[in-house]
Design a protein around this motif. Sequence first.
Motif, PDB file in Angstrom:
ATOM      1  N   ILE A 112     -15.246  -7.304  22.839  1.00  0.00           N
ATOM      2  CA  ILE A 112     -16.006  -6.045  22.887  1.00  0.00           C
ATOM      3  C   ILE A 112     -15.124  -4.936  23.452  1.00  0.00           C
ATOM      4  CG2 ILE A 112     -17.922  -4.870  24.045  1.00  0.00           C
ATOM      5  CD1 ILE A 112     -19.547  -7.458  23.579  1.00  0.00           C
ATOM      6  N   GLY A 113     -14.359  -5.267  24.493  1.00  0.00           N
ATOM      7  CA  GLY A 113     -13.435  -4.278  25.059  1.00  0.00           C
ATOM      8  C   GLY A 113     -12.420  -3.799  24.037  1.00  0.00           C
ATOM      9  N   TYR A 114     -11.925  -4.729  23.231  1.00  0.00           N
ATOM     10  CA  TYR A 114     -10.970  -4.374  22.180  1.00  0.00           C
ATOM     11  C   TYR A 114     -11.605  -3.396  21.189  1.00  0.00           C
ATOM     12  CZ  TYR A 114      -7.953  -4.834  18.107  1.00  0.00           C
ATOM     13  OH  TYR A 114      -7.151  -4.567  17.031  1.00  0.00           O
ATOM     14  N   VAL A 115     -12.835  -3.673  20.774  1.00  0.00           N
ATOM     15  CA  VAL A 115     -13.543  -2.772  19.849  1.00  0.00           C
ATOM     16  C   VAL A 115     -13.713  -1.393  20.491  1.00  0.00           C
ATOM     17  CG1 VAL A 115     -15.760  -2.336  18.683  1.00  0.00           C
ATOM     18  CG2 VAL A 115     -14.712  -4.615  18.581  1.00  0.00           C
ATOM     19  N   LEU A 116     -14.056  -1.353  21.767  1.00  0.00           N
ATOM     20  CA  LEU A 116     -14.228  -0.063  22.446  1.00  0.00           C
ATOM     21  C   LEU A 116     -12.920   0.720  22.504  1.00  0.00           C
ATOM     22  CD1 LEU A 116     -16.609  -1.189  25.337  1.00  0.00           C
ATOM     23  CD2 LEU A 116     -17.214   0.100  23.269  1.00  0.00           C
ATOM     24  N   VAL A 117     -11.817   0.038  22.771  1.00  0.00           N
ATOM     25  CA  VAL A 117     -10.512   0.721  22.790  1.00  0.00           C
ATOM     26  C   VAL A 117     -10.182   1.269  21.402  1.00  0.00           C
ATOM     27  CG1 VAL A 117      -8.007   0.373  23.065  1.00  0.00           C
ATOM     28  CG2 VAL A 117      -9.592  -0.478  24.807  1.00  0.00           C
ATOM     29  N   VAL A 118     -10.448   0.486  20.366  1.00  0.00           N
ATOM     30  CA  VAL A 118     -10.169   0.951  19.005  1.00  0.00           C
ATOM     31  C   VAL A 118     -11.045   2.168  18.667  1.00  0.00           C
ATOM     32  CG1 VAL A 118     -10.234   0.304  16.562  1.00  0.00           C
ATOM     33  CG2 VAL A 118      -9.288  -1.277  18.242  1.00  0.00           C
ATOM     34  N   PHE A 119     -12.300   2.155  19.086  1.00  0.00           N
ATOM     35  CA  PHE A 119     -13.137   3.348  18.904  1.00  0.00           C
ATOM     36  C   PHE A 119     -12.576   4.514  19.711  1.00  0.00           C
ATOM     37  CE2 PHE A 119     -16.579   0.924  16.886  1.00  0.00           C
ATOM     38  CZ  PHE A 119     -17.027   1.864  15.975  1.00  0.00           C
ATOM     39  N   GLY A 120     -11.974   4.218  20.853  1.00  0.00           N
ATOM     40  CA  GLY A 120     -11.319   5.267  21.635  1.00  0.00           C
ATOM     41  C   GLY A 120     -10.161   5.894  20.878  1.00  0.00           C
ATOM     42  N   ILE A 121      -9.385   5.073  20.195  1.00  0.00           N
ATOM     43  CA  ILE A 121      -8.273   5.583  19.387  1.00  0.00           C
ATOM     44  C   ILE A 121      -8.814   6.466  18.261  1.00  0.00           C
ATOM     45  CG2 ILE A 121      -6.407   4.926  17.807  1.00  0.00           C
ATOM     46  CD1 ILE A 121      -6.095   2.363  19.619  1.00  0.00           C
ATOM     47  N   PHE A 122      -9.834   5.990  17.561  1.00  0.00           N
ATOM     48  CA  PHE A 122     -10.455   6.780  16.499  1.00  0.00           C
ATOM     49  C   PHE A 122     -10.948   8.120  17.050  1.00  0.00           C
ATOM     50  CE2 PHE A 122     -14.407   8.233  14.563  1.00  0.00           C
ATOM     51  CZ  PHE A 122     -14.000   8.435  13.256  1.00  0.00           C
ATOM     52  N   ILE A 158     -12.150   9.297  26.395  1.00  0.00           N
ATOM     53  CA  ILE A 158     -11.887   8.790  27.748  1.00  0.00           C
ATOM     54  C   ILE A 158     -12.904   7.702  28.095  1.00  0.00           C
ATOM     55  CG2 ILE A 158     -11.871   9.393  30.200  1.00  0.00           C
ATOM     56  CD1 ILE A 158     -10.813  12.204  29.299  1.00  0.00           C
ATOM     57  N   THR A 159     -14.176   7.943  27.751  1.00  0.00           N
ATOM     58  CA  THR A 159     -15.237   6.945  27.989  1.00  0.00           C
ATOM     59  C   THR A 159     -14.908   5.625  27.313  1.00  0.00           C
ATOM     60  OG1 THR A 159     -16.940   8.670  28.166  1.00  0.00           O
ATOM     61  CG2 THR A 159     -17.692   6.439  27.634  1.00  0.00           C
ATOM     62  N   PHE A 160     -14.565   5.686  26.025  1.00  0.00           N
ATOM     63  CA  PHE A 160     -14.248   4.461  25.293  1.00  0.00           C
ATOM     64  C   PHE A 160     -13.081   3.705  25.925  1.00  0.00           C
ATOM     65  CE2 PHE A 160     -16.399   6.019  21.238  1.00  0.00           C
ATOM     66  CZ  PHE A 160     -17.340   5.002  21.215  1.00  0.00           C
ATOM     67  N   PHE A 161     -12.018   4.416  26.302  1.00  0.00           N
ATOM     68  CA  PHE A 161     -10.872   3.740  26.900  1.00  0.00           C
ATOM     69  C   PHE A 161     -11.230   3.095  28.233  1.00  0.00           C
ATOM     70  CE2 PHE A 161      -8.022   6.448  24.155  1.00  0.00           C
ATOM     71  CZ  PHE A 161      -7.484   5.397  23.448  1.00  0.00           C
ATOM     72  N   LEU A 162     -11.960   3.808  29.093  1.00  0.00           N
ATOM     73  CA  LEU A 162     -12.349   3.241  30.387  1.00  0.00           C
ATOM     74  C   LEU A 162     -13.240   2.016  30.214  1.00  0.00           C
ATOM     75  CD1 LEU A 162     -13.041   6.524  32.406  1.00  0.00           C
ATOM     76  CD2 LEU A 162     -11.195   4.870  32.811  1.00  0.00           C
ATOM     77  N   LEU A 163     -14.251   2.138  29.342  1.00  0.00           N
ATOM     78  CA  LEU A 163     -15.144   0.996  29.110  1.00  0.00           C
ATOM     79  C   LEU A 163     -14.391  -0.173  28.492  1.00  0.00           C
ATOM     80  CD1 LEU A 163     -18.322   2.795  27.694  1.00  0.00           C
ATOM     81  CD2 LEU A 163     -18.071   1.751  29.960  1.00  0.00           C
ATOM     82  N   GLY A 164     -13.548   0.121  27.508  1.00  0.00           N
ATOM     83  CA  GLY A 164     -12.814  -0.941  26.816  1.00  0.00           C
ATOM     84  C   GLY A 164     -11.848  -1.667  27.720  1.00  0.00           C
ATOM     85  N   GLY A 193     -16.213   4.465  33.309  1.00  0.00           N
ATOM     86  CA  GLY A 193     -16.549   4.763  31.919  1.00  0.00           C
ATOM     87  C   GLY A 193     -18.004   5.155  31.771  1.00  0.00           C
ATOM     88  N   GLY A 194     -18.877   4.525  32.536  1.00  0.00           N
ATOM     89  CA  GLY A 194     -20.290   4.894  32.508  1.00  0.00           C
ATOM     90  C   GLY A 194     -20.515   6.314  32.995  1.00  0.00           C
ATOM     91  N   TYR A 195     -19.844   6.680  34.075  1.00  0.00           N
ATOM     92  CA  TYR A 195     -19.995   8.043  34.602  1.00  0.00           C
ATOM     93  C   TYR A 195     -19.448   9.090  33.632  1.00  0.00           C
ATOM     94  CZ  TYR A 195     -21.730   6.530  39.130  1.00  0.00           C
ATOM     95  OH  TYR A 195     -22.507   5.996  40.132  1.00  0.00           O
ATOM     96  N   VAL A 196     -18.283   8.810  33.040  1.00  0.00           N
ATOM     97  CA  VAL A 196     -17.736   9.747  32.054  1.00  0.00           C
ATOM     98  C   VAL A 196     -18.646   9.764  30.820  1.00  0.00           C
ATOM     99  CG1 VAL A 196     -15.736  10.364  30.628  1.00  0.00           C
ATOM    100  CG2 VAL A 196     -15.393   9.459  32.933  1.00  0.00           C
ATOM    101  N   GLY A 197     -19.262   8.632  30.489  1.00  0.00           N
ATOM    102  CA  GLY A 197     -20.234   8.588  29.393  1.00  0.00           C
ATOM    103  C   GLY A 197     -21.426   9.497  29.650  1.00  0.00           C
ATOM    104  N   ILE A 198     -21.868   9.571  30.894  1.00  0.00           N
ATOM    105  CA  ILE A 198     -22.965  10.486  31.245  1.00  0.00           C
ATOM    106  C   ILE A 198     -22.536  11.925  30.986  1.00  0.00           C
ATOM    107  CG2 ILE A 198     -24.312  11.408  33.182  1.00  0.00           C
ATOM    108  CD1 ILE A 198     -24.332   8.470  34.301  1.00  0.00           C
ATOM    109  N   LEU A 199     -21.322  12.271  31.384  1.00  0.00           N
ATOM    110  CA  LEU A 199     -20.804  13.627  31.120  1.00  0.00           C
ATOM    111  C   LEU A 199     -20.669  13.870  29.615  1.00  0.00           C
ATOM    112  CD1 LEU A 199     -18.059  13.859  33.899  1.00  0.00           C
ATOM    113  CD2 LEU A 199     -20.368  14.864  33.914  1.00  0.00           C
ATOM    114  N   THR A 200     -20.241  12.844  28.888  1.00  0.00           N
ATOM    115  CA  THR A 200     -20.133  12.945  27.427  1.00  0.00           C
ATOM    116  C   THR A 200     -21.493  13.265  26.823  1.00  0.00           C
ATOM    117  OG1 THR A 200     -18.345  11.313  27.415  1.00  0.00           O
ATOM    118  CG2 THR A 200     -19.467  11.705  25.326  1.00  0.00           C
ATOM    119  N   ALA A 201     -22.511  12.547  27.263  1.00  0.00           N
ATOM    120  CA  ALA A 201     -23.869  12.761  26.744  1.00  0.00           C
ATOM    121  C   ALA A 201     -24.349  14.176  27.044  1.00  0.00           C
ATOM    122  CB  ALA A 201     -24.824  11.738  27.356  1.00  0.00           C
ATOM    123  N   ILE A 202     -24.079  14.659  28.239  1.00  0.00           N
ATOM    124  CA  ILE A 202     -24.490  16.025  28.605  1.00  0.00           C
ATOM    125  C   ILE A 202     -23.792  17.042  27.705  1.00  0.00           C
ATOM    126  CG2 ILE A 202     -24.360  17.772  30.431  1.00  0.00           C
ATOM    127  CD1 ILE A 202     -24.784  15.373  32.440  1.00  0.00           C
TER     128      ILE A 202
END
Length: 186
Positions: free
Chosen positions: A96-106, A130-136, A150-159
Amino acid sequence: MTEQKRANPAPLGLSGFALTTLVLSTFNAGLLSSGSGVVLGLAAFYGGLAQLLAAVLEWRAGNTFGYVAFFTYGAFWEWFFLTSIGVFGTVSATAIGYVLVVFGIFTLVMWFGTFKSNMGLFMTFLLLWITFFLLGIGAMTGNVGLFHAGGYVGILTAIAAWYTGLASVVAEALGAKAPLGKAPMS
């Protein structure tokens, strides 16, 4: 014959992405620890289906960036939903982390496409990669601190995404221009 005015699908896609991301990110940040199943319905329908619909409408409008972004992230949420309910069997945290990193690259590559758009979209994609890389990386290494970050940066992303989408809705309703600011290269 005049063409009928069409709604802008971007606020729907951004709102579906933002709300689903915000709810999941509160769990990823460690702010909530029980009830995470609530994310699954959002992932399937508002994060997934709504973004896929927005993507088709962006395609119809000739917006390649919107089409690719909304379809990809809509498909991401559908993958998240199906993976979470076990459709693909047991999937390791490393995978799952690998998939998240790849989505981060995209997302990093897509971020370059926002440099001449507006500051709202620019910030949404900046924070998202940044969220994807931290989570991945957090998932692959088992580093809970990185995952929470990654969760905290995800909150900022959502905002940022919600502001970007809803600013357009409110501005249109008021007959004004959306206050989104200029991206660095506009």
